[in-house]
Structure formats: structure tokens, C-alpha cells
Motif scaffolding. Structure first.
Motif, PDB file in Angstrom:
ATOM      1  N   ASN A 747       0.825  -1.217   0.000  1.00 60.21           N
ATOM      2  CA  ASN A 747       0.000   0.000   0.000  1.00 60.21           C
ATOM      3  C   ASN A 747       0.856   1.263   0.000  1.00 60.21           C
ATOM      4  O   ASN A 747       0.561   2.233  -0.712  1.00 60.21           O
ATOM      5  CB  ASN A 747      -0.938   0.009   1.200  1.00 60.21           C
ATOM      6  N   ASP A 748       1.924   1.261   0.794  1.00 59.68           N
ATOM      7  CA  ASP A 748       2.799   2.439   0.839  1.00 59.68           C
ATOM      8  C   ASP A 748       3.452   2.676  -0.517  1.00 59.68           C
ATOM      9  O   ASP A 748       3.591   3.824  -0.962  1.00 59.68           O
ATOM     10  CB  ASP A 748       3.877   2.257   1.909  1.00 59.68           C
ATOM     11  N   ASN A 751       0.841   4.077  -2.980  1.00 57.77           N
ATOM     12  CA  ASN A 751       0.549   5.480  -2.657  1.00 57.77           C
ATOM     13  C   ASN A 751       1.688   6.407  -3.079  1.00 57.77           C
ATOM     14  O   ASN A 751       1.453   7.498  -3.608  1.00 57.77           O
ATOM     15  CB  ASN A 751       0.296   5.640  -1.156  1.00 57.77           C
ATOM     16  N   GLU A 752       2.925   5.987  -2.866  1.00 60.01           N
ATOM     17  CA  GLU A 752       4.072   6.824  -3.211  1.00 60.01           C
ATOM     18  C   GLU A 752       4.219   6.954  -4.722  1.00 60.01           C
ATOM     19  O   GLU A 752       4.510   8.035  -5.237  1.00 60.01           O
ATOM     20  CB  GLU A 752       5.345   6.240  -2.596  1.00 60.01           C
ATOM     21  N   THR A 754       1.758   6.734  -6.907  1.00 61.23           N
ATOM     22  CA  THR A 754       0.655   7.609  -7.324  1.00 61.23           C
ATOM     23  C   THR A 754       0.994   9.067  -7.068  1.00 61.23           C
ATOM     24  O   THR A 754       0.743   9.941  -7.904  1.00 61.23           O
ATOM     25  CB  THR A 754      -0.631   7.227  -6.569  1.00 61.23           C
ATOM     26  N   ARG A 755       1.573   9.342  -5.892  1.00 61.14           N
ATOM     27  CA  ARG A 755       1.909  10.727  -5.537  1.00 61.14           C
ATOM     28  C   ARG A 755       2.953  11.293  -6.485  1.00 61.14           C
ATOM     29  O   ARG A 755       2.833  12.427  -6.965  1.00 61.14           O
ATOM     30  CB  ARG A 755       2.427  10.781  -4.102  1.00 61.14           C
ATOM     31  N   GLN A 762      -2.788  10.106 -13.618  1.00 62.26           N
ATOM     32  CA  GLN A 762      -3.263   9.380 -12.445  1.00 62.26           C
ATOM     33  C   GLN A 762      -3.147   7.883 -12.708  1.00 62.26           C
ATOM     34  O   GLN A 762      -3.972   7.303 -13.402  1.00 62.26           O
ATOM     35  CB  GLN A 762      -4.726   9.746 -12.145  1.00 62.26           C
ATOM     36  N   PRO A 765      -4.192   1.835  -9.757  1.00 63.36           N
ATOM     37  CA  PRO A 765      -3.522   0.922  -8.819  1.00 63.36           C
ATOM     38  C   PRO A 765      -3.331  -0.489  -9.376  1.00 63.36           C
ATOM     39  O   PRO A 765      -2.334  -1.143  -9.070  1.00 63.36           O
ATOM     40  CB  PRO A 765      -4.471   0.913  -7.613  1.00 63.36           C
TER      41      PRO A 765
END
Length: 794
Positions: A747-748, A751-752, A754-755, A762, A765
Motif C-alpha cells: 500500500n505504501d 501510494n508513493e 501515485t503521488r 493518475q 492501482p
């Protein structure tokens, strides 16, 4: 020390009692005189009395331990005077209560309030004089006896004998009646109400620990209760009888009236509670009703640019907690709806085949020329391009409209700004063609729009376009289109202003960073180097006295910078062109070893002078068109070349060949004749040179390919390329992150990634997960035993 005289020794001494001091007259007489004088003071005859004498009477009574008699007697006189004043002035002024006429009701109420104020003034005037007379009593007796001083006692007695049923009930009723009469639009004597209210503000509830005023205890609750009932009915009545702007005007008017009323009639202490009642009854319950009123709600006000009404709506809605969220949601909905309408309009010809359109630039459109075809209706591609440009302009106009409303009516509220931005982002990204449309709009402005515009006007247009560009999530798709359009502008010499081009690059760099514009800047660098190379080539030719049949100008493009996907289109050059191109190749490769040049004839153009029967004309044509025209140089004017002969002689790809022949034989200016005549080119057609062609213009530009909207197949191809680039970018991002962190949970990591990629697109996932799997297979990463995290493999 002297000795005691002998005669004093042994004698008994007698002690005399102390002489008793006291008044010459009795205490009863003193009180009798003082009480008569107090009554005279209450009857306004103090001018005939001696202050010193009365003060001495009170002083003596306190001094000789008769303070209690003095205190009780004085308060008794005050109470009797108040009862007398009530019977004389207040009770006769009670309203009859038999009329419904608002004017008469206000007059009756006014008389009662004036009577109360008169009694109060009478009472405080005499009490003030009495306080001066009894000052010694206040200083000595009241403190020891722990009773109120005479002034406080007088106020308490006023409450007991005047502010009591039924007097207080009639007074409060009169105040409420006058307020209601004024709310109904009639004029009242505000000073009479204010005078009475001031009396209640100065009187404190003797039984209250918090020293609450009688106004807060008795009048304010009654006023608020009546106001609640009135404004609940008022809200329903206004909704039934008014449209949205009128409702807002009436409600704001009520707020202003009540604020004025609390300042000039009631007390500023009541301002906030009264405002809450208005908010809870006129604003909060009717937010959505007002916003969604048919033909007059938020949409209608926006359509009519009713800035004053919108500003009023904002002011009222911002008073209540649920107001701004309601307005924010409504604004988002209206912007998205309008945006979808713009999107739908742009799709009017979205299914066009994307055939390339032509711009045949002539100085005098009205000039007649022999060989000119009938005006053709705009094809689907040109109409689609127009719709694309209109889409961006409509979005800019919509943004300008709401920016103006936001700044002028909504006081630049940040919460509403975020809602507007979300709405624009939503509908802009609903249009999958928005990156291409924005790039086309910029291309159109940088290519043609600068004519007649100042640098400042151009900068404003580009700034606005960047504002729309910020809302696009797929910035990498925009980058691909922008590169293609920029390349055509540079290669075809269409960019009117180099400063404007570089200014646009600077804006894009600010928005997206250096990497976004690195290749774009490389294209400009190639143009600069190419100009220097061509100057060196010309100097080389002049120095070595090498004569060229054809003067060429070459742009050398670095393949990694330029977005061209054209493989070298097959084309058999005439001998003149082969000689010139080989000469340049030898010169270039002598200066740059290890490089390979691939000619791109599909991107070039040529100036050629053609001799017709009447005169010569200078034609600007594409490189392919030049190759075709040179075939007719070696045949007679009345001879023909078939489509097959032209194709075999040039080896130009069929799609490109048809387009070039169409531009030469079927466009506005017919340089060739097609047999049989028609607008479409078929493989069975034949062509001859149109020797009879004539035009009033010396220079004619033919077959300039306009930037156009992609057709379905081209868009699919672009999407596939973008998806491929995204896969590589996601993998590169994952490796960069894991190389730095060494270990991360799934998950981390998602998220990273994506950021970090959000500034370009975009990422999905699921796509990130697939790329992680691919990197695990290629042993860049390994999955940990917990199956929820990864390690980086060096």
C-alpha cells in the motif's frame, strides 16, 4: 515631683458625671420636619428648602442612633409616592385593547410607554435629591445595617411598585405591539420605546445572583418569542409570493431592519439572538428551495449575470453553517452541467474521419482566377477542428464568467474556489479529447492568433489556457500532442513569434517541471543548430565554387527530441533533388562522424516557379507535390500521366499520393487537370498539366496541411503509445522508490508511486500492481514472506 499638699491627704475625692450632650429637640420632631421636606422634594418643591437643614436633620438622626427610623421612614415615603404616581399616570394610560387599527394601537402603546418613562424620570429625580440629603446615612448606617443604600432601595421599590402585574404586562405588550407595527411597515415613535427599554436596562433583578437586568429577564425573551413566530410565517409567505432575487432582497432587508431596531429601539445585546432567529427561519430552512427556484434560482442569476443578487445570496448563505456547503455543491453542479453541454457540443462531428484539411492562403480572397474550382463546403475534419478550438474557447469563457462571479459576488471565497476548481476538473477530464483540444488551441494561437494581437493579449490568452491545462489529469497525453503540433509549427515555419513559443515553454516548465519541457527545448535547439549548419553549408558551397541546381534548406532533427513517428516514407527523388541531398549529406557527415541521416520528405515543402501560358507563378508546395509536378516537366502539355504511372515513378505511399494529387487537381487552384473531373482521386484517373491556369497573384500557397483532430484509428494509436510510455514510467518510478527505501509495504509503495506520478497522470492501482509483478519476474524486486511487502534487489 512635688509632694501632695498636707490638706489633701486623707480626704475623699468626688467624681462628677460627664455632661450629656444632645439635640435641643426630640427625634420625632426631627423626623416630622424631615419627612415633610422629603414629600416636598417628591412634589418638586425642593427650591424652597434648605439643603443644609435637611442634611443636618438626617445627620442628627443617624448620629443619635435613629438610623433605622430614618431608613424605614424614607423608604416608606418613596413607596407611597410610587403608588401615587402609578395611580395618577400609568394606570390611566393602559390601552383599551378594543381596536385593530395599527396606527391607533401604536398611539395607545406610545402613551403608556411615555407615562412609564415620566414616572421613572420623576422617581429618579426626587431619589437623586434624597440621596444627597441622606448621604451620611448611606455612609454610616446602611453599611452597618447591611441594607441597600437609598438609591438602590429606591430602584428596588420602583420594581416592586411599578414593574409589577398588571403594569409590566401592559408595558411589555405595548413594546411588542409597537415593534410588530413597525415590522408591518408603519412608522412609530421609536424614542418612546427606547426610553422605556432604557428603564428596564437600568433595573436589575434583586433576586438574581448574576445581576441580570429586567430587560434580559422579561423583555428580550418576549421579543425573541414573538420574532420567532413572526419570521417563521414570514419565510413561508415570502417563498410563496417572491422569486429568488426578490426573496433574497426581502430577507436581507429584514436583517438590516432588525439590526437597526436593536440599535435604536431595543439593545445591542439582542442583536445576535435576533439574527439567529432570522437565520433559522428565513435562511437555513430554505437554502435549497431558493437555489433551485425555477427561472430565478442560482442558474438563472448566473445566466443573467446578476452580480448584486449573487453577492446577496453569498452574504446570506455565509451566515449559516450549512449555507456555503449548499452553495458550493450547487455551483459544482451548475458548472459540471454547463461543462457537459460544452463537451457534447464539441462531439457534434466527433466521428469525422480526420481527413486533413487545407489552408490555401491567398492575399485577395475575392480575386477571380481561371482554373479555380467551385467553393467546397468545409469537410468534416475542418469542422471538427473548429469544434475543438471552440471547446477550449467555451471553457475559457466559462472559466472567465465564474472567476468574475467568484471575485465580485463571492468575495473570493476559498471554499467556493475549491468547489469551482473541482467542477472544472471533473467535466474537462470527462472529455477524453481535452488534452488534444488544448494543444490544438495553443497551436492555433501561436500559429495564426498572434496576427493583430499585442504581446500582452497573447500572454493573457496563453495564461488562461494554462489555467485550463492545470485541470487536465493526463498531462502526458497533452505533452505528446503538444510535441507534435510544435514540431509542425517549427518545421513548416508557422510559428509567428519565437518569443511567444518560448514564453509558452516557460509556463509549461513552471507547471510541470524541467523534464516535461526538456525535449521541447531540444527541438528549439535543433532549429538553432540547423540554421547554423545551413549557413556553414552555404559558406562551404561558395568557398568551393560548387553550383547547385536546387537550393535546399535542411533541418536536422535529433530523433529522441522530435515526436515524429514517420518512418522514412518511400519516395523516388528526381536527379536534381538527389544531387543536392547527397551534397549536404557529405558535408554534414564530414563534420559529425557516427551519425545517420534519414530524409523525411513528408515533412518538407518547396518553392517552385511554374510557367503557364499566360504568366509565371511561384508556388509553395509540399516536397511530394514537387516530385509529382517535376514529372510533368518532361511531357507535352496535352499529354497525360495515369495514376499508376505517377505512383510507379514516385513510389509515394498511396494514401499520401492521393492526398497530394487532390491538392494539386481538386482544390481551389487547379495546377493539374484530372480526367475525368471530380473531387475524389481514383486509381483509374489520369492527369495533365493545366497550362491555361492563371491567377492575379504571383505567389500561391498550396496544400498547407492544417493541424487537425485525430481520427479514431490515430487516437487509438496515440493511446496505445501513451499507455506504453506510462508502463515504463511506472516501472522506473517503482525502481527509484525501492532503490531509496529498500523495503516497503504494498500500500505504501502504491501510494508513493501515485503521488510522484500525479503531476503527469493518475496511475491505476491495478496497473501499478501489474508493473510490480513484472519487476518481480525480472528480479528487480522480491516479495517478502508476509506477502504484503517487497524488498529491493540490488
Amino acid at each position: 515631683m512635688s509632694a501632695v499638699p498636707p490638706r489633701m491627704r486623707g480626704t475623699n475625692r468626688r467624681i462628677k458625671p460627664v455632661k450629656k450632650h444632645g439635640p435641643d429637640i426630640s427625634i420625632d420632631e426631627t423626623w416630622a420636619k424631615l419627612s415633610r421636606n422629603i414629600i416636598e422634594i417628591q412634589n418638586h418643591n425642593a427650591a424652597n428648602l434648605s439643603f443644609e437643614e435637611n442634611h443636618r436633620y438626617a445627620y442628627n438622626m443617624v448620629l443619635y442612633k435613629n438610623g433605622d427610623k430614618l431608613y424605614r421612614g424614607s423608604t416608606q415615603l418613596i413607596a407611597e409616592n410610587l403608588e401615587k404616581l402609578a395611580k395618577e399616570f400609568i394606570i390611566p394610560a393602559f390601552p383599551a385593547g378594543v381596536t385593530d387599527d395599527p396606527v391607533q394601537k401604536s398611539q395607545e402603546g406610545e402613551m403608556l410607554l411615555k407615562a412609564l418613562k415620566k414616572v421613572w424620570d420623576d422617581h429618579t429625580s426626587s431619589l437623586s435629591k434624597l440621596r444627597d440629603v441622606l448621604k451620611y446615612m448611606d455612609r454610616v448606617y446602611t453599611k452597618n445595617a447591611k441594607v441597600p443604600e437609598i438609591w438602590e432601595a429606591g430602584l428596588i421599590l420602583f420594581i416592586k411598585h411599578i414593574i409589577r402585574p398588571p403594569i409590566e404586562d401592559h408595558v411589555i405588550s405595548a413594546i411588542l405591539t409597537l415593534i410588530q407595527v413597525e415590522r408591518d411597515g408603519y412608522t412609530i415613535n421609536r424614542s418612546s420605546v427606547k426610553g422605556c427599554i432604557d428603564v428596564f436596562l437600568q433595573l436589575t433583578d434583586p433576586d438574581s445572583r448574576d445581576a441580570i437586568s429586567l430587560y434580559r429577564r422579561d423583555i428580550e425573551p418576549a421579543v425573541l418569542k414573538e420574532s420567532e413566530t413572526f419570521y417563521k410565517q414570514e419565510g413561508e409567505r415570502l417563498l410563496e409570493s417572491c422569486d429568488a432575487p426578490e426573496y433574497l432582497r426581502r430577507v436581507e432587508g429584514r436583517f438590516q431592519e432588525e439590526e437597526s431596531r436593536t440599535h435604536h429601539i431595543l439593545s445591542t445585546l439582542t442583536t445576535l439572538p435576533l439574527q439567529r432567529i432570522l437565520e433559522q427561519n428565513l435562511v437555513s430552512p430554505h437554502l435549497w428551495t431558493v437555489v433551485n427556484m425555477p427561472n430565478s434560482g442560482l442558474d438563472a442569476m448566473i445566466d443573467s449575470n446578476r452580480i448584486d443578487d449573487l453577492a446577496r445570496l453569498y452574504r446570506l448563505f455565509s451566515r449559516v453553517p450549512s449555507g456555503l456547503p449548499c452553495l458550493r455543491k450547487s455551483l459544482k453542479e451548475t458548472v459540471i452541467r454547463r461543462g457537459k453541454e460544452i463537451n457534447d457540443a464539441s462531439m457534434g462531428l466527433g466521428s469525422g474521419d480526420g481527413a486533413e484539411s487545407q489552408e490555401e492562403e491567398v492575399v485577395e480572397p475575392s480575386a477571380k482566377a481561371k482554373g479555380k474550382a467551385k467553393a467546397r463546403p468545409p469537410n468534416a475534419a475542418s469542422q471538427t477542428l473548429t469544434l475543438a478550438l471552440k471547446w477550449v474557447q467555451d471553457v475559457l469563457d466559462l472559466k472567465d464568467k465564474f472567476d468574475m462571479i467568484w471575485s465580485k459576488a463571492f468575495q473570493s471565497d476559498r471554499e467556493l474556489e475549491s468547489g469551482l476548481n473541482e467542477a472544472f476538473e471533473t467535466f474537462i477530464n470527462l472529455n477524453e479529447k481535452s488534452p488534444e483540444f488544448i494543444s490544438l488551441f495553443i497551436d492555433d494561437n501561436l500559429k495564426k492568433g498572434l496576427k493583430g494581437k499585442s504581446d500582452t493579449e497573447v500572454d493573457i490568452v496563453l495564461d488562461k489556457t494554462i489555467t485550463v491545462f492545470r485541470f487536465v489529469t493526463d498531462k502526458d497525453v497533452f505533452e505528446r500532442y503538444y510535441k507534435g503540433h510544435l514540431a509542425k509549427r517549427l518545421l513548416l515555419g508557422r510559428s509567428v513569434s519565437d518569443d511567444a513559443e518560448r514564453g509558452m515553454l516557460a509556463k509549461l516548465k513552471v507547471e510541470c517541471g524541467y523534464q516535461f519541457t526538456q525535449k521541447l527545448e531540444g527541438m528549439f535547439h535543433d532549429m538553432k543548430i540547423s540554421a547554423e549548419t545551413m549557413q556553414a553549408y552555404r559558406d562551404y558551397l561558395a568557398k568551393n565554387a560548387i553550383a547547385q541546381d536546387v537550393e535546399i534548406s535542411v533541418i536536422v532533427m535529433t530523433s529522441t527530441f522530435w515526436p515524429m513517428v514517420h518512418s522514412a516514407a518511400s519516395c523516388i527523388f528526381p536527379a536534381q533533388l538527389i544531387s543536392a541531398s547527397k551534397s549536404f549529406e557529405r558535408f554534414y557527415l564530414s563534420r559529425h562522424s557516427g551519425r545517420r541521416l534519414t530524409w523525411q520528405p513528408s515533412l518538407g515543402n518547396a518553392d517552385v516557379r511554374v510557367q503557364f501560358k499566360s504568366r509565371k507563378h511561384d508556388l509553395n508546395v509540399s516536397t511530394f507535390a514537387l516530385v509529382i509536378l517535376l514529372l510533368f516537366e518532361d511531357i507535352l502539355d496535352d499529354q497525360f500521366l495515369t495514376y499508376e504511372e505517377i505512383r510507379n515513378a514516385t513510389s509515394i505511399p498511396e494514401v499520401e499520393l492521393k492526398r497530394q494529387l487532390q491538392s494539386l487537381a481538386c482544390a481551389k487552384y487547379k495546377i493539374l487537370k484530372k480526367h475525368p473531373p471530380g473531387r475524389e482521386v481514383n486509381t483509374s484517373d489520369s492527369f495533365s498539366f493545366n497550362v491555361d491556369f492563371s491567377a492575379p497573384l504571383q505567389k500561391i500557397k498550396i496544400s498547407t496541411i492544417a493541424s487537425r483532430v485525430e481520427n479514431t484509428e490515430e487516437r487509438k494509436e496515440t493511446k496505445d503509445r501513451v499507455d506504453e510510455e506510462r508502463r515504463h514510467q511506472i516501472e522506473a518510478c517503482i525502481v527509484r522508490i525501492m532503490k531509496d527505501r529498500k523495503h516497503m509495504t504494498h500500500n505504501d509503495l502504491v501510494n508513493e508511486v501515485t503521488r510522484q506520478l500525479a503531476s503527469r497522470f493518475q496511475p491505476n492501482p491495478m496497473v501499478i500492481k501489474k508493473r510490480i509483478e513484472g519487476l518481480i519476474e525480472r528480479e528487480y524486486l522480491e516479495r517478502c514472506e508476509d506477502r504484503k511487502s517487497y524488498n529491493y534487489l540490488a
